[in-house]
Design an enzyme around this catalytic site. Structure first.
Site, PDB file in Angstrom:
ATOM      1  CD  GLU A 206      39.595  39.195  46.309  1.00 20.40           C
ATOM      2  OE1 GLU A 206      40.124  38.511  47.169  1.00 20.40           O
ATOM      3  OE2 GLU A 206      40.281  40.148  45.629  1.00 20.40           O
ATOM      4  CE  LYS A 338      46.668  41.337  42.987  1.00 16.88           C
ATOM      5  NZ  LYS A 338      46.303  42.357  43.387  1.00 16.88           N
TER       6      LYS A 338
END
Length: 438
Positions: A206, A338
């Site tokens: 990430e 999400k």
């Protein structure tokens, strides 16, 4: 003119070099909406299935079956529907797959399609996506407080440290721009410290630094030093946020810290995290116990829920029913949202609303396998979600989302930035009432 005329799925590639699903929705007006499915490495067992082909090709990660879902049954069901009715479109998708986790169609097929429908609606209307979301769901838009990874761990960094994300938030900043400036200073200060110590292995999935620490707590100690080296006082403008992702190394109330070669029971795990909360300026903690450890999550919330934000991710998997159950059980006080974890936009917004109804926080989040898609920047803003988590401060699939927020800020104005308001109920918010009220 708002009728769906065509649905097209294609294979594209994500930030880890794996194939994923992109969908175009074409309207009778000629307007096109496009979206891409992200993919997670750390996944809750109750989240929508990321349908992959298996076999030897592409290490089993092919998406031909998911694309067949888009170009076959989903396309047939959606053609002729009004793109403005997101709920009806999502229900039509869900009616094609009776399995609870979308095992038949694939969550990657459904989420890319559902998001593309949202984009098509705004393409036809000529509105920014965030404004369409705010209007459609009767929300007051606001620029979210970023939650930004500095060190990656767990499934995002070869499990070199057990804890998945060591992050910062800047609730004391006066604008989104200021958050970016402060984060830049902290991020590169952390890299300098690690390089000087010979503990820098590169960059994780990430975009955060890939560490070579000797213990999990060493990451916290280093992060505090990086905040100080950046010219900040830890706990003042800048605070720490953790994603423990305990389900990745815990089962049946036992937690194996591989880096430190030790195993903790439920009570020992809670006590260790409690010591960290006492010793470091941590105002938010995600999945502190495993998804199967309801008793542990309840106890952690009982002990620390009035001090810190306790977020359920794998524990709640963007599921409104699970949020309602957790509210009743007094486990957690915030949910991570999400869209691909739920599988459709409508299910994700149902989860968001369930959290807000309970007075919980709701943090819109990306996944570790990401793309240039900026949907979540607009969803977080339009829903007035308050917080946004997209990863770190490098790699274009992360920065494109932060940069999109800066563009939105030009439209909404800097005063739309929430500052520290989402953390008003934490120790930081109670000590900084002026900032949280701004």
């Amino acid at each position: 003119m708002t009728i769906i005329a065509g649905v097209k799925g294609r294979r594209v590639w994500d930030s880890r070099g794996n194939p994923t699903v992109e969908v175009d929705i074409t309207l009778e007006s000629g307007a096109v909406g496009r979206a891409i499915a992200p993919a997670g490495a750390s996944r809750g067992t109750r989240e929508a299935i990321d349908l992959r082909d298996g076999g030897k090709a592409l290490r089993g990660k092919g998406v031909d079956n998911a694309l067949a879902s888009v170009n076959g049954p989903i396309a047939a069901a959606l053609k002729g529907m009004d793109v403005r009715d997101q709920v009806a479109v999502d229900q039509a998708i869900l009616a094609l797959d009776a399995s609870p986790l979308k095992e038949s169609l694939g969550g990657n097929a459904t989420v890319a399609t559902s998001l593309a429908v949202l984009h098509a609606a705004v393409a036809d209307a000529g509105l920014p996506l965030w404004k369409h979301v705010a209007s459609t769901y009767d929300c007051t838009p606001s620029l979210p407080l970023p939650e930004i990874q500095i060190f990656g761990g767990g499934a995002h960094a070869g499990r070199r440290v057990d804890i998945q994300d060591f992050m910062i938030m800047v609730p004391g900043a006066r604008s989104f721009d200021e958050v970016m400036e402060v984060t830049n200073e902290v991020y590169f200060a952390a890299g300098d410290i690690m390089e000087q110590r010979g503990k820098l292995a590169g960059v994780a999935d990430e975009g955060g630094w890939w560490p070579m620490f000797d213990s999990n707590e060493e990451a916290l100690e280093t992060l505090v030093k990086a905040i100080e080296l950046a010219g900040e006082k830890p706990g003042d403008r800048v605070i720490i946020s953790l994603d423990i992702a305990a389900s990745e190394f815990g089962k049946d109330g036992r937690y194996r810290l591989a880096l430190e070669d030790r195993e903790l029971d439920q009570g020992e795990m809670i006590d260790m995290l409690g010591r960290w909360l006492d010793a470091y300026p941590i105002a938010s903690i995600e999945d502190p116990l495993g998804e199967d450890d309801v008793e542990g999550m309840r106890e952690f919330t009982r002990r620390f829920g009035d001090q810190v934000q306790i977020i359920g991710d794998d524990y709640l998997v963007t599921n409104a029913k699970l949020v309602e159950e957790a509210v009743a059980e007094k486990a957690c006080n915030a949910v991570l949202v999400k869209v691909n974890q739920a599988g459709t936009v409508s299910e994700s917004i149902d989860t968001f609303r369930a959290a807000r109804k309970a007075g919980w926080g709701a943090i819109v989040s990306a996944r570790s396998g990401e793309t240039e898609d900026v949907s979540i920047s607009h969803l977080s803003t339009g829903l007035g979600g308050g917080q946004l988590k997209v990863g770190s401060f490098t790699r274009s699939e992360r920065m494109v989302k932060w940069n999109e927020c800066l563009r939105i800020q030009d439209e909404l104005g800097a005063d739309a930035f929430v500052r520290g308001a989402p953390l008003a109920d934490t120790w930081w918010g109670k000590q900084n009432k002026k900032d949280t009220a701004a």
